[in-house]
Scaffold this active site. Structure first.
Site, short mmCIF file in Angstrom:
data_model
loop_
_atom_site.label_atom_id
_atom_site.label_comp_id
_atom_site.label_asym_id
_atom_site.label_seq_id
_atom_site.Cartn_x
_atom_site.Cartn_y
_atom_site.Cartn_z
N ARG A 284 -70.08 21.97 67.47
CA ARG A 284 -69.90 20.92 68.65
C ARG A 284 -69.77 19.45 68.21
NH1 ARG A 284 -68.88 23.51 73.37
NH2 ARG A 284 -70.23 25.53 73.72
N GLU A 391 -62.30 17.14 80.08
CA GLU A 391 -62.92 17.30 78.71
C GLU A 391 -62.77 16.05 77.95
OE1 GLU A 391 -62.05 20.97 76.76
OE2 GLU A 391 -61.63 19.70 74.81
C1 3EB Z 1 -66.14 24.66 75.80
O1 3EB Z 1 -66.85 23.76 75.40
C2 3EB Z 1 -65.09 23.90 75.97
O2 3EB Z 1 -61.42 26.22 71.29
O3 3EB Z 1 -61.37 24.83 69.82
C3 3EB Z 1 -64.04 22.33 73.30
C4 3EB Z 1 -63.55 22.13 72.26
C5 3EB Z 1 -63.44 23.82 74.13
C6 3EB Z 1 -62.97 22.99 71.52
C7 3EB Z 1 -61.59 25.15 70.88
C8 3EB Z 1 -62.53 24.65 73.18
C9 3EB Z 1 -62.39 24.19 71.80
O4 3EB Z 1 -65.92 25.70 75.53
C10 3EB Z 1 -63.63 24.23 75.44
#
Ligand code: 3EB
Length: 401
Positions: A284, A391
């Site tokens: 994250r 996002e």
């Molecule tokens: C999520 O939280 C939203 O597949 O590398 C956010 C950041 C998201 C990176 C990735 C996907 C990715 O799932 C999507």
């Protein structure tokens, strides 16, 4: 800077699909001979340096008017809609291929390492499409691959028919070549990666392209011997318009960063299978500590609590929930790092908007918690779940260490 047409590596990839294990053994021997890099400046000093990574959003005109001394510290430049044309640039130049919204036209994301002592080198491994530039501590790299070029290369691997085969193979090739560069230059830790895939939500052969990408990405991590939990980089994965190349760029470091998870969210690498057979490989957030300061990288963050999307159809509520998630990550980063203090005020943001008409509603929500001087770039991009309308990613720096 366009991805080259079928080159030696891609032909090898086709071979690898057929005789994977035998090929890999031979490839390792061949690489000892072939992975010579072309250097366009002197090798980095091995003396302790004071590298501090800096991010700026600048117009290509301002970039073009910079003095040579400024260029000396540039690691990489990322345009948004298309790669900027900058004469005499010494750093890799790429683009996410995502259209800008609002007043952001012509802006570029510029990554620099501060410090007069810092010496950067360029690299282009001969058998690789990755372009990169690095100092002792940090490396910036980019790769762009046209799926068309992969399709033209020969028979798809068994089980991966037609277009989905090209996306899967392109993803495997991109990640394999990235990992090879990191091994070669000894910047083994991928800290931040941005993935832009054309038509990310489109279904081919019964699977969404984002899910196919997740399968290939996870396979590439496993094949390179990398762990699939706890050490995955901070990441973003967004959709670009049809016909764009797959565009991936990244930062890597010699020292490991501290990975941060969000207490409000399931870790992405533990998502349940209903979000795809192979879970996404990202953390994250992460914090990188160097001698001259620390950097915080917040992954693409959305209106997800636990593992579920919330506030379907309500872009303002999704934006508020996303901010709550970023806030939780800031608190977690401060807790983990101890002395570095991050707040919303010190961050620079990129906001991905699915529907351009939602821009005003999103700007209104962000105007409340963020200072008017906060750098925010708005881009149009499809988000990797169909029900997500927005996002947000962020980067922070702190001189305190
Ligand atoms: C999520 O939280 C939203 O597949 O590398 C956010 C950041 C998201 C990176 C990735 C996907 C990715 O799932 C999507």
């Amino acid at each position: 800077m366009d991805a080259r047409l079928p080159g030696p590596v891609s032909r090898q990839a086709a071979v690898q699909g057929l005789t994977r294990s035998r090929y890999r053994f031979r490839n390792r021997q061949a690489k000892l001979l072939s992975m010579t890099t072309t250097r366009t400046s002197t090798a980095p000093s091995t003396a302790a340096s004071t590298a501090a990574l800096q991010l700026d959003y600048l117009s290509s005109d301002r970039i073009a008017s910079q003095a040579p001394s400024w260029w000396r510290n540039v690691l990489g430049i990322v345009g948004f809609e298309k790669p900027p044309v900058i004469d005499g640039a010494r750093a890799p130049i790429t683009a996410s291929m995502t259209p800008t919204l609002g007043a952001n036209g012509g802006l570029c994301e510029v990554w620099r390492v501060a410090g007069p002592e810092v010496q950067l080198s360029n690299g282009a491994a001969r058998q690789s499409r990755v372009r990169y530039r690095y100092c002792r501590e940090l490396l910036f790299g980019s790769i762009r691959i046209e799926e068309r070029a992969i399709e033209a290369e020969g028979p798809p691997r068994s089980g991966a028919a037609g277009h989905s085969g090209a996306l899967v193979r392109a993803t495997e090739i991109a990640y394999r070549e990235i990992f090879e560069v990191l091994k070669e230059t000894e910047h083994r830790h991928l800290i931040r990666i941005w993935n832009y895939l054309p038509e990310i939500n489109r279904e081919t052969d019964g699977d969404e392209r984002y899910r196919l990408f997740n399968s290939a990405r996870q396979l590439a991590f496993r094949n390179s011997g990398r762990a699939t939990v706890n050490t995955a980089p901070a990441a973003s994965a967004l959709g670009s318009p049809a016909g764009s190349p797959i565009s991936i760029y990244f930062l890597a470091a010699r020292q490991p960063p501290k990975m941060i998870e969000n207490p409000r969210q399931t870790s992405a690498y533990h998502y349940p299978p209903k979000f795809g057979r192979h879970s996404p490989m990202f953390s994250r957030a992460c914090v990188l500590s160097e001698s001259a300061g620390t950097n915080l990288f917040v992954s693409g963050t959305a209106s997800i609590v636990g593992h579920e999307t919330i506030h379907h159809g309500d872009v303002a509520a999704q934006t508020r929930e996303t901010l709550a998630n970023i806030h939780a990550l800031l608190e977690e980063a401060n807790r983990v790092v101890g002395r570095a203090r991050y707040s919303m005020d010190g961050l620079k943001f990129k906001v991905y908007v699915r529907r351009p008409a939602d821009l005003c509603a999103i700007e209104e929500v962000l105007a409340r918690p963020l200072r008017s001087s906060t750098p925010i770039v708005y881009l149009q991009a499809d988000v990797c779940r169909e029900d997500l309308l927005v996002e947000i990613e962020a980067t922070g720096e702190s001189a305190e260490c």
